[in-house]
Design a protein around this motif. Structure first.
Motif, mmCIF file in Angstrom:
data_model
loop_
_atom_site.group_PDB
_atom_site.id
_atom_site.type_symbol
_atom_site.label_atom_id
_atom_site.label_comp_id
_atom_site.label_asym_id
_atom_site.label_seq_id
_atom_site.Cartn_x
_atom_site.Cartn_y
_atom_site.Cartn_z
ATOM 1 N N ARG A 1 -9.397 -19.115 -44.455
ATOM 2 C CA ARG A 1 -9.605 -17.669 -44.414
ATOM 3 C C ARG A 1 -9.127 -17.072 -43.106
ATOM 4 N NH1 ARG A 1 -14.730 -17.172 -45.466
ATOM 5 N NH2 ARG A 1 -14.161 -17.309 -47.644
ATOM 6 N N VAL A 2 -9.434 -17.742 -42.010
ATOM 7 C CA VAL A 2 -9.095 -17.174 -40.713
ATOM 8 C C VAL A 2 -7.610 -17.367 -40.392
ATOM 9 C CG1 VAL A 2 -9.497 -17.385 -38.225
ATOM 10 C CG2 VAL A 2 -11.428 -17.393 -39.811
ATOM 11 N N HIS A 3 -7.067 -18.512 -40.790
ATOM 12 C CA HIS A 3 -5.648 -18.738 -40.529
ATOM 13 C C HIS A 3 -4.875 -18.675 -41.836
ATOM 14 C CE1 HIS A 3 -7.620 -20.368 -36.844
ATOM 15 N NE2 HIS A 3 -6.725 -19.559 -36.340
ATOM 16 N N SER A 4 -4.463 -19.821 -42.354
ATOM 17 C CA SER A 4 -3.730 -19.774 -43.615
ATOM 18 C C SER A 4 -3.795 -21.132 -44.273
ATOM 19 C CB SER A 4 -2.262 -19.411 -43.363
ATOM 20 O OG SER A 4 -1.624 -20.506 -42.711
ATOM 21 N N ARG A 5 -3.357 -21.163 -45.519
ATOM 22 C CA ARG A 5 -3.341 -22.415 -46.260
ATOM 23 C C ARG A 5 -2.456 -23.436 -45.536
ATOM 24 N NH1 ARG A 5 -6.420 -25.113 -49.790
ATOM 25 N NH2 ARG A 5 -5.373 -27.099 -49.537
ATOM 26 N N ALA A 6 -1.300 -22.976 -45.072
ATOM 27 C CA ALA A 6 -0.367 -23.885 -44.406
ATOM 28 C C ALA A 6 -0.978 -24.438 -43.118
ATOM 29 C CB ALA A 6 0.935 -23.164 -44.108
ATOM 30 N N ASP A 7 -1.636 -23.576 -42.375
ATOM 31 C CA ASP A 7 -2.281 -24.017 -41.132
ATOM 32 C C ASP A 7 -3.359 -25.045 -41.436
ATOM 33 O OD1 ASP A 7 -0.835 -22.460 -39.341
ATOM 34 O OD2 ASP A 7 -2.119 -20.722 -39.669
ATOM 35 N N LEU A 8 -4.077 -24.789 -42.515
ATOM 36 C CA LEU A 8 -5.132 -25.710 -42.908
ATOM 37 C C LEU A 8 -4.546 -27.074 -43.267
ATOM 38 C CD1 LEU A 8 -7.996 -26.526 -43.789
ATOM 39 C CD2 LEU A 8 -7.512 -25.500 -46.008
ATOM 40 N N ASP A 9 -3.484 -27.064 -44.068
ATOM 41 C CA ASP A 9 -2.870 -28.330 -44.478
ATOM 42 C C ASP A 9 -2.424 -29.135 -43.270
ATOM 43 O OD1 ASP A 9 -3.318 -27.804 -47.105
ATOM 44 O OD2 ASP A 9 -1.332 -26.960 -47.486
ATOM 45 N N LYS B 1 -5.122 -18.763 -28.869
ATOM 46 C CA LYS B 1 -6.203 -19.143 -27.961
ATOM 47 C C LYS B 1 -6.941 -20.390 -28.433
ATOM 48 C CE LYS B 1 -8.696 -15.605 -26.245
ATOM 49 N NZ LYS B 1 -8.395 -15.038 -24.911
ATOM 50 N N THR B 2 -7.096 -20.517 -29.736
ATOM 51 C CA THR B 2 -7.666 -21.723 -30.329
ATOM 52 C C THR B 2 -6.770 -22.076 -31.507
ATOM 53 O OG1 THR B 2 -9.925 -21.070 -29.743
ATOM 54 C CG2 THR B 2 -9.678 -22.753 -31.444
ATOM 55 N N SER B 3 -6.069 -23.187 -31.389
ATOM 56 C CA SER B 3 -5.106 -23.517 -32.440
ATOM 57 C C SER B 3 -5.841 -23.827 -33.736
ATOM 58 C CB SER B 3 -4.266 -24.715 -32.014
ATOM 59 O OG SER B 3 -5.049 -25.891 -32.073
ATOM 60 N N PRO B 4 -5.173 -23.621 -34.867
ATOM 61 C CA PRO B 4 -5.804 -23.912 -36.160
ATOM 62 C C PRO B 4 -6.345 -25.346 -36.211
ATOM 63 C CG PRO B 4 -3.799 -22.685 -36.512
ATOM 64 C CD PRO B 4 -3.873 -22.986 -35.040
ATOM 65 N N TYR B 5 -5.643 -26.260 -35.565
ATOM 66 C CA TYR B 5 -6.130 -27.639 -35.525
ATOM 67 C C TYR B 5 -7.487 -27.722 -34.829
ATOM 68 C CZ TYR B 5 -6.813 -32.274 -33.572
ATOM 69 O OH TYR B 5 -7.375 -33.451 -33.194
ATOM 70 N N HIS B 6 -7.584 -27.125 -33.655
ATOM 71 C CA HIS B 6 -8.858 -27.149 -32.933
ATOM 72 C C HIS B 6 -9.932 -26.381 -33.685
ATOM 73 C CE1 HIS B 6 -7.604 -29.272 -29.403
ATOM 74 N NE2 HIS B 6 -6.581 -28.475 -29.232
ATOM 75 N N PHE B 7 -9.519 -25.306 -34.324
ATOM 76 C CA PHE B 7 -10.445 -24.486 -35.101
ATOM 77 C C PHE B 7 -11.039 -25.308 -36.243
ATOM 78 C CE2 PHE B 7 -11.539 -21.284 -38.297
ATOM 79 C CZ PHE B 7 -12.161 -20.325 -37.532
#
Length: 425
Positions: free
Chosen positions: A303-311, A243-249
């Motif tokens: 925390r909400v997604h993951s390290r990979a999503d954050l990177d 619903k909200t991609s890690p990028y948008h988040f």
RNA sequence: GGGGAGAUACUCAAGCGGCCAACGAGGACAGACUGUAAAUCUGUUGGUUCAUACCUUCGAAGGUUCGAAUCCUUCUCUCCCCA
């Protein structure tokens, strides 16, 4: 056991607390719970405040419990609502509960011995209880006078309120009683709008069993400019990556205003006071580097997604908002681009359409849905608000294969912050 | 039950027979300035479109008129006062 109340205080997360609560928490490992209303199929960043409260609670050595409102969701909480709510369909509610439960499981430790977290659903103890039982067992102990005095009810007396919503506080109150009696739960926490419902619970416990229970609430999070927290460009920010991609988040947190970043960091990060104050000092030195926003966005996204999503979110943001020019965009290979831009909205276009040459307005409004209509596309183009591959373009621009990055992709920018990726199908 | 006021675009709020797609404010979106911040300034804000065009809107349905958001009738809903 560390002092939970003090922790909340310096973080600005304490709104109201019932007398005696702190003594209880210092004396023994306490079971405390927070309820979540299954009004949507994902929790949003607003709910994150309550999640953090539970995390701190557990860190302080207490036993947190998250309650999914399978029963209360069927009724609808009138708190803070100026109008009667529409009831959700039962299967929709079921779906929402399932989704929320999965999300909640991510944040707490369910396997750490005595103070492991627990997850409960109030539908479990309400499903077999009949209406007559309920009004005999619970309803008899509270007067209508008492219930009418609650703000959530009082504010609706003028405009009207159904019996269903009126009874909500009694149901939530009974939850507390049930958990108190059967699980030894002594504390209920929640947002400040829940104070009335929570105290109905403590009152019920007192009257039904002569027992004592406690309450604590967190303030409503507002931005410094007074606007509502948790929305961005018209939409809610959800925890669900679909619903909200890690990028948008990530972008949502990164865009926090300076005046909010410090308080958000206190609420949404686990960093301690010294760390946060150090970051604030650093930020004050060089505000343009936005260390606060970065620290905030990184910690919460991970925390909400993951390290990979954050990177990926960081890489995408660097490319989109960095000093990058068209050349640097062209230098990236498409696999990298596709991977990094996973969370950016995408559209497909056939090679034939493109090689024939396609006017910018048709591309944005017809071939893709960047704009809902040609009129809006034109308006934005005239306002100089559209870029192709980071180059501003006018309303008469015609695209063809020369605009492709790596012979694959076109990067469209609407305004300053909205990016879209068009790729060949 | 009696009397009065009202219902206008996302919200508030003008308009009270043609100059009304409808003043103004807020919000939202965009541009400039910046730090992907705040503040400020500017533009846009019914739709299709780009034309001195058409379509749909002013609680609902009818009517009067060359012409209505504006007048009339009925209906629905809201608020206020009296009982």
């Amino acid at each position: 056991m560390s002092n939970f109340i003090d922790e909340l205080k310096w973080r600005g997360m304490l709104h109201d607390v019932m007398p005696g609560t702190e003594d209880l928490l210092q004396k023994e490992m306490t079971k405390g719970y927070i309820g979540f209303d299954p009004t949507a199929d994902s929790l949003g960043v607003g709910n994150l405040v309550q999640i953090m409260t539970l995390m701190h609670f557990q860190k302080a050595g207490h036993k947190p419990m998250a309650l999914v409102g399978g029963a209360t969701g069927r009724v609808g909480d009138p708190s803070g609502k100026s109008q009667e709510r529409n009831l959700l369909e039962i299967d929709q509610l079921q779906h929402n509960q399932d989704c929320q439960r999965k999300q909640l499981e991510r944040f707490l430790d369910f396997n750490c011995g005595a103070n492991s977290a627990e997850l409960v659903n109030n539908y479990d103890w309400f499903k077999d209880m009949g209406f007559l039982d309920f009004i005999r067992v619970a309803g008899k102990h509270l007067t209508v006078n008492y219930m009418l005095a609650k703000d959530s009810v009082k504010s609706r007396l003028e405009t009207g309120m159904s019996f269903t919503e009126f009874s909500y506080q009694l149901i939530q109150g009974y939850d507390f009683y049930h958990l108190w009696k059967n699980e030894g739960v002594k504390l209920q926490m929640g947002g400040s709008d829940q104070w009335g419902n929570i105290t109905t619970g403590t009152e019920l416990i007192r009257r039904m069993a002569g027992g004592e229970a406690f309450a604590l609430t967190t303030p409503l999070i507002k931005k410094a400019d007074g606007s509502k927290f948790g929305k961005s460009e018209g939409g809610n920010i959800w925890l669900d990556p679909e619903k909200t991609s890690p990028y948008h988040f990530y972008q949502f947190w990164l865009n926090a205003a300076d005046s909010d970043a410090g308080s958000f960091l206190r609420i949404f990060s686990l960093k301690n006071k010294e760390e946060i104050e150090a970051l604030e000092a650093e930020h004050a030195e060089a505000p343009h580097t936005r260390v606060l926003q970065r620290a905030l966005a990184e910690e919460v996204t991970e925390r909400v997604h993951s390290r990979a999503d954050l990177d990926n979110a960081i890489s995408a943001s660097d490319i989109l908002f960095g000093k990058g020019t068209e050349e640097s965009l062209r230098s990236l290979n498409s696999a990298t681009l596709m991977n990094i831009f996973e969370g950016v909205d995408q559209f497909e276009l056939s090679r034939d359409q493109l090689s024939a040459g396609i006017p910018i307005i048709d591309l944005l409004a017809e071939s893709t849905a960047v704009f809902p209509s040609k009129g809006e596309a034109r308006k934005m183009l005239q306002a100089n608000g559209v870029s192709i591959n980071k180059q501003k373009v006018g309303a008469d621009y015609v695209l063809d294969t020369k605009d492709l990055l790596n012979d694959q992709l076109i990067l469209v920018q609407k305004g300053k912050k909205n990016y879209y990726l068009i790729r060949l199908s």
